[in-house]
Design a protein around this motif. Structure first.
Motif, PDB file in Angstrom:
ATOM      1  N   ALA A  75      -5.761   4.031  -1.745  1.00  0.00           N
ATOM      2  CA  ALA A  75      -4.828   3.480  -2.161  1.00  0.00           C
ATOM      3  C   ALA A  75      -5.137   2.080  -2.718  1.00  0.00           C
ATOM      4  O   ALA A  75      -4.769   1.494  -3.786  1.00  0.00           O
ATOM      5  N   GLY A  76      -6.020   1.559  -1.977  1.00  0.00           N
ATOM      6  CA  GLY A  76      -6.414   0.090  -2.034  1.00  0.00           C
ATOM      7  C   GLY A  76      -7.197   0.058  -3.288  1.00  0.00           C
ATOM      8  O   GLY A  76      -7.087  -0.914  -4.241  1.00  0.00           O
ATOM      9  N   LEU A  77      -7.943   0.946  -3.728  1.00  0.00           N
ATOM     10  CA  LEU A  77      -8.613   1.141  -4.935  1.00  0.00           C
ATOM     11  C   LEU A  77      -7.731   1.132  -6.300  1.00  0.00           C
ATOM     12  O   LEU A  77      -8.078   0.425  -7.202  1.00  0.00           O
ATOM     13  N   PHE A  78      -6.736   1.933  -5.890  1.00  0.00           N
ATOM     14  CA  PHE A  78      -5.890   2.161  -6.908  1.00  0.00           C
ATOM     15  C   PHE A  78      -4.879   0.884  -7.313  1.00  0.00           C
ATOM     16  O   PHE A  78      -4.726   0.288  -8.581  1.00  0.00           O
ATOM     17  N   SER A 222       8.496  10.650  -9.437  1.00  0.00           N
ATOM     18  CA  SER A 222       7.735  10.825 -10.727  1.00  0.00           C
ATOM     19  C   SER A 222       7.088   9.621 -11.197  1.00  0.00           C
ATOM     20  O   SER A 222       6.075   9.653 -11.961  1.00  0.00           O
ATOM     21  N   THR A 223       7.700   8.566 -10.649  1.00  0.00           N
ATOM     22  CA  THR A 223       6.967   7.208 -11.138  1.00  0.00           C
ATOM     23  C   THR A 223       6.121   6.641 -10.370  1.00  0.00           C
ATOM     24  O   THR A 223       5.281   5.804 -10.700  1.00  0.00           O
ATOM     25  N   PHE A 224       5.579   7.599  -9.439  1.00  0.00           N
ATOM     26  CA  PHE A 224       4.714   7.241  -8.744  1.00  0.00           C
ATOM     27  C   PHE A 224       3.499   8.049  -8.803  1.00  0.00           C
ATOM     28  O   PHE A 224       3.172   9.256  -9.557  1.00  0.00           O
ATOM     29  N   THR A 225       2.180   7.503  -8.335  1.00  0.00           N
ATOM     30  CA  THR A 225       0.921   8.606  -8.745  1.00  0.00           C
ATOM     31  C   THR A 225       0.352   8.619  -7.268  1.00  0.00           C
ATOM     32  O   THR A 225       0.385   7.893  -6.454  1.00  0.00           O
ATOM     33  N   THR A 226       0.309   9.962  -7.081  1.00  0.00           N
ATOM     34  CA  THR A 226      -0.451  10.460  -5.991  1.00  0.00           C
ATOM     35  C   THR A 226      -1.789  10.148  -5.929  1.00  0.00           C
ATOM     36  O   THR A 226      -2.723  10.595  -6.549  1.00  0.00           O
ATOM     37  N   VAL A 227      -2.005   9.080  -5.360  1.00  0.00           N
ATOM     38  CA  VAL A 227      -3.589   8.556  -5.181  1.00  0.00           C
ATOM     39  C   VAL A 227      -4.496   9.292  -3.909  1.00  0.00           C
ATOM     40  O   VAL A 227      -5.623   9.186  -3.984  1.00  0.00           O
ATOM     41  N   TYR A 228      -3.660   9.998  -3.010  1.00  0.00           N
ATOM     42  CA  TYR A 228      -4.677  10.711  -2.189  1.00  0.00           C
ATOM     43  C   TYR A 228      -3.523  11.638  -1.613  1.00  0.00           C
ATOM     44  O   TYR A 228      -2.247  11.595  -1.395  1.00  0.00           O
ATOM     45  N   SER A 229      -4.086  12.974  -1.578  1.00  0.00           N
ATOM     46  CA  SER A 229      -3.424  14.101  -1.108  1.00  0.00           C
ATOM     47  C   SER A 229      -4.401  14.875  -0.238  1.00  0.00           C
ATOM     48  O   SER A 229      -5.623  15.305  -0.792  1.00  0.00           O
ATOM     49  N   MET A 230      -3.822  15.471   1.098  1.00  0.00           N
ATOM     50  CA  MET A 230      -4.843  16.584   1.705  1.00  0.00           C
ATOM     51  C   MET A 230      -3.496  17.545   2.404  1.00  0.00           C
ATOM     52  O   MET A 230      -2.734  17.371   2.982  1.00  0.00           O
ATOM     53  N   TYR A 242      -8.132   9.116  -5.102  1.00  0.00           N
ATOM     54  CA  TYR A 242      -8.299   8.182  -6.352  1.00  0.00           C
ATOM     55  C   TYR A 242      -9.479   7.640  -6.429  1.00  0.00           C
ATOM     56  O   TYR A 242     -10.132   7.224  -5.242  1.00  0.00           O
ATOM     57  N   PRO A 243     -10.172   7.535  -7.404  1.00  0.00           N
ATOM     58  CA  PRO A 243      -9.892   7.969  -8.842  1.00  0.00           C
ATOM     59  C   PRO A 243     -10.390   9.579  -9.224  1.00  0.00           C
ATOM     60  O   PRO A 243     -10.482   9.896 -10.410  1.00  0.00           O
ATOM     61  N   GLY A 244     -10.687  10.217  -8.341  1.00  0.00           N
ATOM     62  CA  GLY A 244     -11.301  11.706  -8.362  1.00  0.00           C
ATOM     63  C   GLY A 244     -10.121  12.511  -8.935  1.00  0.00           C
ATOM     64  O   GLY A 244      -8.921  12.189  -8.840  1.00  0.00           O
ATOM     65  N   LEU A 245     -10.600  13.458  -9.273  1.00  0.00           N
ATOM     66  CA  LEU A 245      -9.799  14.712  -9.803  1.00  0.00           C
ATOM     67  C   LEU A 245      -9.128  15.614  -8.777  1.00  0.00           C
ATOM     68  O   LEU A 245      -9.675  15.331  -7.339  1.00  0.00           O
TER      69      LEU A 245
END
Length: 281
Positions: A75-78, A222-230, A242-245
């Motif tokens: 999140a910080g990197l984003f 949908s206006t947000f970017t999912t920067v991390y998901s587990m 983020y920023p990975g696939l």
């Protein structure tokens, strides 16, 4: 005797010997290097280092706190790269049952780990943590007197100030969606400021919630970017930092507790992607 080029035969012999010596040294060096490289590779295999490297390279965290720290870094990197609206989702059962005894206390402590990770990554000194209710915010403000961030709640009359540079909403609930949207709109004003939602629960499948309301909620998200998901699965996991696939992992049957990378995608994998990935394993 001097040749036409002015170079004696003795000089030519010396030069040839030097060239041969250098060439011989190069061959010996290359041979030794290859032998060393092969020896190291054999040693790594014997030490099971390659298996550990594969797991490390996959970026999967080893425990819950590690995942929380990793999510804060993502999140910080984003935010540091100019991103404004981010979602962090840890879809782990341990964080889903907030009504269990002691679960909320653990959740708040993990949220602090996340906040501190964001601060460390961004070097921002003006971070505001917005909690779902005034009771939790007051309790944590009392307990965390040494916190490097400010605390408020979604039910406050003014949860966000103009001095706040990064706002983090901790598990915002769908019942407070209107307040969430107001804060998001306020942060979009010039100059825009980043908003991070940590484990939001803004989607409700309650019968009383109309289709249009659900549609508006999904549009807002949908206006947000999912920067991390587990997201753990019965036989694997879906992961993104983020920023990975986006990555789909499945259990390694030969090594219990280990995962193998099945597929990488640009967007969140759907049910079809997961089915294809597990069929190919």
């Amino acid at each position: 005797m001097v040749t036409k080029s002015g170079v004696s035969k003795r000089s030519q012999l010396i030069r040839n010997e030097r060239r041969n010596s250098i060439g011989h040294l190069f061959v010996l060096f290359y041979k030794d290097f290859c032998e060393i490289e092969i020896s190291i590779l054999i040693w790594l295999v014997k030490q099971d280092f390659l298996n550990v490297f594969t797991l490390t390279f996959s970026c999967l965290p080893s425990d819950l706190e590690g995942a929380v720290r990793q999510s804060g870094e993502a999140a910080g990197l984003f935010v540091s790269s100019g991103g404004l609206r981010a979602i962090v989702e840890l879809l782990i059962p341990q964080l889903q049952f907030l009504d269990d005894e002691g679960a909320q206390a653990e959740l708040w402590e993990l949220s602090r780990v996340f906040l501190e990770s964001v601060i460390e990554e961004t070097k921002c000194e003006k971070v505001k943590a917005v909690f779902p209710d005034a009771g939790a915010a007051a309790l944590l403000e009392y307990r965390w007197k040494d916190a490097s961030f400010k605390i408020s709640s979604l039910s406050d009359r003014k949860p966000v100030d103009t001095a706040d540079e990064i706002v983090v909403m901790v598990v915002p609930d769908y019942q407070m969606l209107e307040n969430v949207e107001k804060i998001a709109a306020a942060l979009s004003d010039d100059p825009p400021r980043p908003l991070i939602m940590w484990n939001p629960r803004l989607i409700s499948e309650d019968v009383g919630v109309g289709f249009n309301v659900r549609k508006l909620r999904r549009y807002f998200l949908s206006t947000f970017t999912t920067v991390y998901s587990m997201r753990p699965l019965p036989s694997g996991a879906v992961f993104r930092a983020y920023p990975g696939l986006w990555k789909v992992f499945f259990d390694d049957k030969d090594r219990p507790g280990r995962y193998l990378l099945a597929k990488e995608l640009i967007s969140r994998p759907d049910a079809g992607d997961l089915e294809v990935s597990y069929l190919r394993k």
